[in-house]
Scaffold this motif. Sequence first.
Motif, PDB file in Angstrom:
ATOM      1  N   UNK A 217       1.004  -1.235   0.022  1.00  0.00           N
ATOM      2  CA  UNK A 217      -0.033  -0.016   0.133  1.00  0.00           C
ATOM      3  C   UNK A 217       1.018   1.201   0.076  1.00  0.00           C
ATOM      4  N   UNK A 218       1.847   1.304   0.832  1.00  0.00           N
ATOM      5  CA  UNK A 218       2.619   2.164   0.887  1.00  0.00           C
ATOM      6  C   UNK A 218       3.245   2.564  -0.461  1.00  0.00           C
TER       7      UNK A 218
ATOM      8  N   UNK B  79      -5.576   8.515   1.672  1.00  0.00           N
ATOM      9  CA  UNK B  79      -5.464   7.072   0.987  1.00  0.00           C
ATOM     10  C   UNK B  79      -5.091   6.187   2.047  1.00  0.00           C
ATOM     11  N   UNK B  80      -5.447   4.843   1.876  1.00  0.00           N
ATOM     12  CA  UNK B  80      -5.232   3.815   3.054  1.00  0.00           C
ATOM     13  C   UNK B  80      -4.283   3.810   3.822  1.00  0.00           C
ATOM     14  N   UNK B  81      -3.070   3.990   3.133  1.00  0.00           N
ATOM     15  CA  UNK B  81      -1.564   4.013   3.798  1.00  0.00           C
ATOM     16  C   UNK B  81      -1.441   5.120   4.616  1.00  0.00           C
ATOM     17  N   UNK B  82      -1.885   6.175   4.321  1.00  0.00           N
ATOM     18  CA  UNK B  82      -1.968   7.623   5.035  1.00  0.00           C
ATOM     19  C   UNK B  82      -2.677   7.479   6.357  1.00  0.00           C
TER      20      UNK B  82
ATOM     21  N   UNK C 124      -3.921   4.953   7.731  1.00  0.00           N
ATOM     22  CA  UNK C 124      -3.400   3.988   8.784  1.00  0.00           C
ATOM     23  C   UNK C 124      -2.129   4.528   9.562  1.00  0.00           C
TER      24      UNK C 124
END
Lengths: 324, 324
Positions: free
Chosen positions: A227-228, B259-262, B264
Amino acid sequence: MPSSNLKNSVKNTIERYSMINKGDTVIAAVSGGADSVALLYVLYSLKDELGFSLAACHVNHNLRGEESDSDERFVRRMCRFLDIPLYTASIKVNDLRQKHDSLEECARRLRYDFFESISKGRLIATAHTASDNCETILINMVRGTALSGICGIPAKRDNIIRPLLYNTREDIELYCSENCLDYVTDSTNLSDDYTRNKIRHKVVPLLKEINPSLFSAISRLSQSVSDDDRYLDKIASELMEKARTADNKYDVGILRTADECILRRIVTMIFKDNDIPPNMKAVESCVGIIRAGQGKINPCQFRFVQIRKKKLFVVTDREKFRRN
Amino acid sequence: MPSSNLKNSVKNTIERYSMINKGDTVIAAVSGGADSVALLYVLYSLKDELGFSLAACHVNHNLRGEESDSDERFVRRMCRFLDIPLYTASIKVNDLRQKHDSLEECARRLRYDFFESISKGRLIATAHTASDNCETILINMVRGTALSGICGIPAKRDNIIRPLLYNTREDIELYCSENCLDYVTDSTNLSDDYTRNKIRHKVVPLLKEINPSLFSAISRLSQSVSDDDRYLDKIASELMEKARTADNKYDVGILRTADECILRRIVTMIFKDNDIPPNMKAVESCVGIIRAGQGKINPCQFRFVQIRKKKLFVVTDREKFRRN
């Protein structure tokens, strides 16, 4: 994880990565080993629920004589029993092996060529598991990688999907045993690869002594890091397009606004677009000339990356470079 | 790398990470082992060029009787010879060890407490090397980590700097030998740690058979991934501040743009700010309620994360939570 959960777990993976849409056809790559047999049966049990059609394909690598043929017959029987179409290919790996090609690497290449030839826009599902992913990540780390190598095997790339990627070999053996599924010794498991064998048979067992849930830990790492990585690539692509000039060069002023890690990705992308082999040192040098606002580098034969009039561009022809 | 390059390589690391400014005082933590002796001498050879003052400190852990005292005398002599001030501490690790504290963990804690007590705004340089970093990264991976664990030991954190972090044990031994530097068996190398010992003595040698330049490969990975991690944290911090409301809650509408990774990372930061232990599952659940725009979770005892009126907030008191 109890075996009954393999189906749910695979379903979650399929949904999480939007692997399959209603109406799709999925061709499962089946060697006849435990992993691919489990893959075929789990997909079979999900096909009506998720609304896709199922087929299978098998590659006979002709590496173990009668044993290879017997594996093929096993897969044929299974597909007949499940009443699903089967595509087969017979490949003489040893004849087609190129210089510097390991047996495993060559077989892999030929297998994916075959997948492409039969897929025609349909999905190909491979049986890679969390154990394969863990090995791949460790191999990448040891050989030298950046973030992308820690992402491991992609869950989805183009039309290749890997629904078992977050399940372990143990989950799969349990599933096979509880569902009385027969399987052969995995014929794709050629593993003449020195590095992978050392990782699989010596390093992984040691790491599992430290953490018996190694594969789950590495799976979670792989998912979160993917994801990153995707996010950073998205940011880099956007800035790269913003910097692209009408004459297909790159505005150095815009590139220089990028953070170091984003600039490194942009340079890597520019290299890839211009067939310059990936090379960390050359990437760093290129970041250096961008930061300096001037200079040129020669990252490989017949390629120069140059800054002129505040624009970066790649010269791919030697003569042309001389004339400039 | 030839020995004569250790000085240049360390100078590069110092400059790259802006470790030392002109006029700073650096206190080198010296056990007397090869790593810390090399650290002290390299810093000594750089201090005039880079314009900093040098001191040393030594911790006697009193774990090996006369041997511990002899190490201390060795460090005293060396500092007298170089004419630099030395701070010493005598710590009875065994007496101060707490429940569930490994010897190594306890010694580490006491050592850093001592560093803090003497530093008074000055820099502390520790002798961690690429080999230590590689072990730490492997341990984090095996135990389970996200991107941050792959960053390994930070080159700089607060007033702690690690100028040898990108040099290997081999570089250091060569430097000591070519400069006729004497050293003792590293007294900080307690290593009663089962995991670290297994990684150091069993796993790393196997990985070095695959790639003799293992430490350099992992060093490069650690540096590149640290840049990625820092950048993602910056983006997350910025969005977290943007989402912060006047009443110190978080605007869910703004959080959901991430965004998902941010997202988190933002949740992980909110957890940290509210003394909620890091836990991937709880982070995922929290991301889930943010995406849903409603809900509450109980990530640990006496803590609830809740969304109300499109704002997310943490309730830290049970009674208060009941009243709400």
